[in-house]
Scaffold this motif. Structure first.
Motif, PDB file in Angstrom:
ATOM      1  N   PRO A   1      36.487  65.104  36.655  1.00 46.28           N
ATOM      2  CA  PRO A   1      35.906  65.711  37.867  1.00 46.28           C
ATOM      3  C   PRO A   1      34.428  65.355  38.041  1.00 46.28           C
ATOM      4  O   PRO A   1      33.669  65.333  37.084  1.00 46.28           O
ATOM      5  N   GLY A   2      34.062  65.059  39.268  1.00 42.28           N
ATOM      6  CA  GLY A   2      32.664  64.782  39.573  1.00 42.28           C
ATOM      7  C   GLY A   2      32.130  63.497  38.979  1.00 42.28           C
ATOM      8  O   GLY A   2      30.908  63.324  38.870  1.00 42.28           O
ATOM      9  N   ALA A   3      33.015  62.582  38.591  1.00 43.83           N
ATOM     10  CA  ALA A   3      32.574  61.350  37.925  1.00 43.83           C
ATOM     11  C   ALA A   3      32.021  60.342  38.915  1.00 43.83           C
ATOM     12  O   ALA A   3      32.503  60.219  40.043  1.00 43.83           O
ATOM     13  N   ILE A   4      30.999  59.610  38.478  1.00 46.71           N
ATOM     14  CA  ILE A   4      30.446  58.479  39.213  1.00 46.71           C
ATOM     15  C   ILE A   4      30.654  57.236  38.349  1.00 46.71           C
ATOM     16  O   ILE A   4      30.312  57.231  37.168  1.00 46.71           O
ATOM     17  N   ILE A   5      31.249  56.204  38.919  1.00 49.37           N
ATOM     18  CA  ILE A   5      31.511  54.977  38.162  1.00 49.37           C
ATOM     19  C   ILE A   5      30.207  54.203  37.980  1.00 49.37           C
ATOM     20  O   ILE A   5      29.506  53.896  38.944  1.00 49.37           O
ATOM     21  N   TYR A   6      29.914  53.911  36.708  1.00 49.10           N
ATOM     22  CA  TYR A   6      28.695  53.156  36.391  1.00 49.10           C
ATOM     23  C   TYR A   6      29.035  52.247  35.222  1.00 49.10           C
ATOM     24  O   TYR A   6      29.061  52.670  34.078  1.00 49.10           O
ATOM     25  N   SER A   7      29.306  50.985  35.506  1.00 56.13           N
ATOM     26  CA  SER A   7      29.873  50.070  34.508  1.00 56.13           C
ATOM     27  C   SER A   7      28.952  49.823  33.318  1.00 56.13           C
ATOM     28  O   SER A   7      29.417  49.494  32.223  1.00 56.13           O
ATOM     29  N   SER A   8      27.654  49.965  33.494  1.00 57.14           N
ATOM     30  CA  SER A   8      26.715  49.709  32.399  1.00 57.14           C
ATOM     31  C   SER A   8      26.669  50.853  31.382  1.00 57.14           C
ATOM     32  O   SER A   8      26.054  50.713  30.326  1.00 57.14           O
ATOM     33  N   TYR A   9      27.303  51.952  31.698  1.00 50.59           N
ATOM     34  CA  TYR A   9      27.270  53.132  30.839  1.00 50.59           C
ATOM     35  C   TYR A   9      28.458  53.052  29.895  1.00 50.59           C
ATOM     36  O   TYR A   9      29.590  53.374  30.247  1.00 50.59           O
ATOM     37  N   GLN A  10      28.229  52.600  28.657  1.00 49.80           N
ATOM     38  CA  GLN A  10      29.300  52.336  27.704  1.00 49.80           C
ATOM     39  C   GLN A  10      29.173  53.218  26.466  1.00 49.80           C
ATOM     40  O   GLN A  10      28.116  53.290  25.843  1.00 49.80           O
TER      41      GLN A  10
END
Length: 321
Positions: free
Chosen positions: A33-42
């Motif tokens: 819930p409430g997630a924002i996709i941010y590919s650099s966040y690993q």
């Protein structure tokens, strides 16, 4: 450099060995819930600063450590490692604690919860609470499958993980995400070890507060997440541990929560030790603070959480086949 890399390899192998004895459950099944996709966040695990920590969690999980069939008593505990809402101390405040709980016949779940960050979540202040509530609901929904008594599910937290555990204990009825059923998120008890409880600037842990609420939270946000102010007669009973010389999280956090529980006639037990500092996990010295696991096990036993009272635990042996 070679020595440092060797130590890191050993630590990661230790974590891998512990996980080999466990089962990992995807908490949200890809629908965070409430997630924002941010590919650099690993997501990562490292051992800098002499503690094994997990960081950048985007997909929260429960790592399950099933109690041995011959000891299982139907009780379950969800463990929230500390780390200032910046990292997760997955070894000494996670796996090691799970193994100790297993020795008591308790099935343990280490919650790898999201760490507040505006880059990957719409509202970082509620993300850990969302994960904590859903962790309780997940274990309760699958209690029969896992040989757990749905009325013997507790939550445990260390340091900032103690803030999350006390948040779930006091905000379990707060709707912070869309519910799929009416499964209760109320823990049946809480175990709070040198916990952050309050957001009051005079006694809080500044790093945990700023990571959760930002640099300039409103008075309403401060009060909302000062969990000593959110206690009611329905708050679950608690066992608390703190040291007088804790230089990171003042002992007033535990004292304030215990007094609030007493005011509302909720059972609690508070152990204050003269030394120990902060972050000692299961214990790291021969001093008195390292005796808290024994005191905790006695409290659990006297509260009826270590006794076998339900036929439901018979499914444990089936699960382990």
């Amino acid at each position: 450099m070679i020595k440092k890399n060797f130590v890191l390899l050993i630590l990661l192998l230790m974590v891998g060995k512990l996980h080999a004895q466990s089962k990992t459950i995807d908490l949200w099944k890809g629908q965070v819930p409430g997630a924002i996709i941010y590919s650099s966040y690993q997501q990562s695990v490292d051992s800098a600063d002499n503690w094994v920590k997990m960081r950048f969690v985007t997909d929260p999980t429960l790592v399950m450590y099933q109690a041995p069939a011959e000891k299982a008593n139907g009780t379950a505990v969800i463990i929230c490692p500390g780390g200032g809402y910046w990292g997760l101390a997955v070894s000494h405040e996670g796996e090691q604690v799970a193994q100790w709980l297993n020795s008591l016949g308790v099935t343990a779940f280490v919650l790898n919860y999201r760490l507040p960050n505006d880059s990957i979540m719409v509202d970082k202040s509620i993300a850990p609470l969302q994960d904590g509530q859903e962790a309780i609901r997940t274990v309760r929904r699958r209690a029969t499958e896992w040989g757990i008594d749905p009325y013997k599910i507790g939550i445990m937290g260390f340091s900032a993980g103690g803030h999350l555990a006390s948040s779930v204990s006091t905000h379990y009825n707060e709707e912070v995400y869309d519910l799929v059923d009416n499964t209760s998120a109320r823990p049946d008890f809480s175990l709070l070890i040198y916990p952050v409880i309050s957001m009051d600037e005079h006694i809080t842990h500044a790093g945990s507060k700023s990571n959760l609420l930002g640099e300039n939270p409103s008075p309403e946000q401060v009060n909302r997440f000062s969990n000593e102010l959110q206690v009611s007669s329905d708050t679950p009973p608690a066992f608390l541990v703190h040291s007088m010389d804790d230089g990171a999280v003042p002992v007033q956090n535990s004292i304030g929560y215990a007094l609030a529980l007493e005011k509302h006639q909720v059972r609690s037990e508070l152990h204050i030790y003269q030394s120990g500092g902060h972050g000692y996990g299961m214990g790291r010295s021969k001093n008195t603070e390292s005796s808290w696991p024994e005191a905790c096990s006695k409290w659990l036993e006297s509260s009826g959480f270590l006794s076998v009272e339900s036929e439901i635990i018979k499914s444990v042996s089936e699960y382990q086949k």
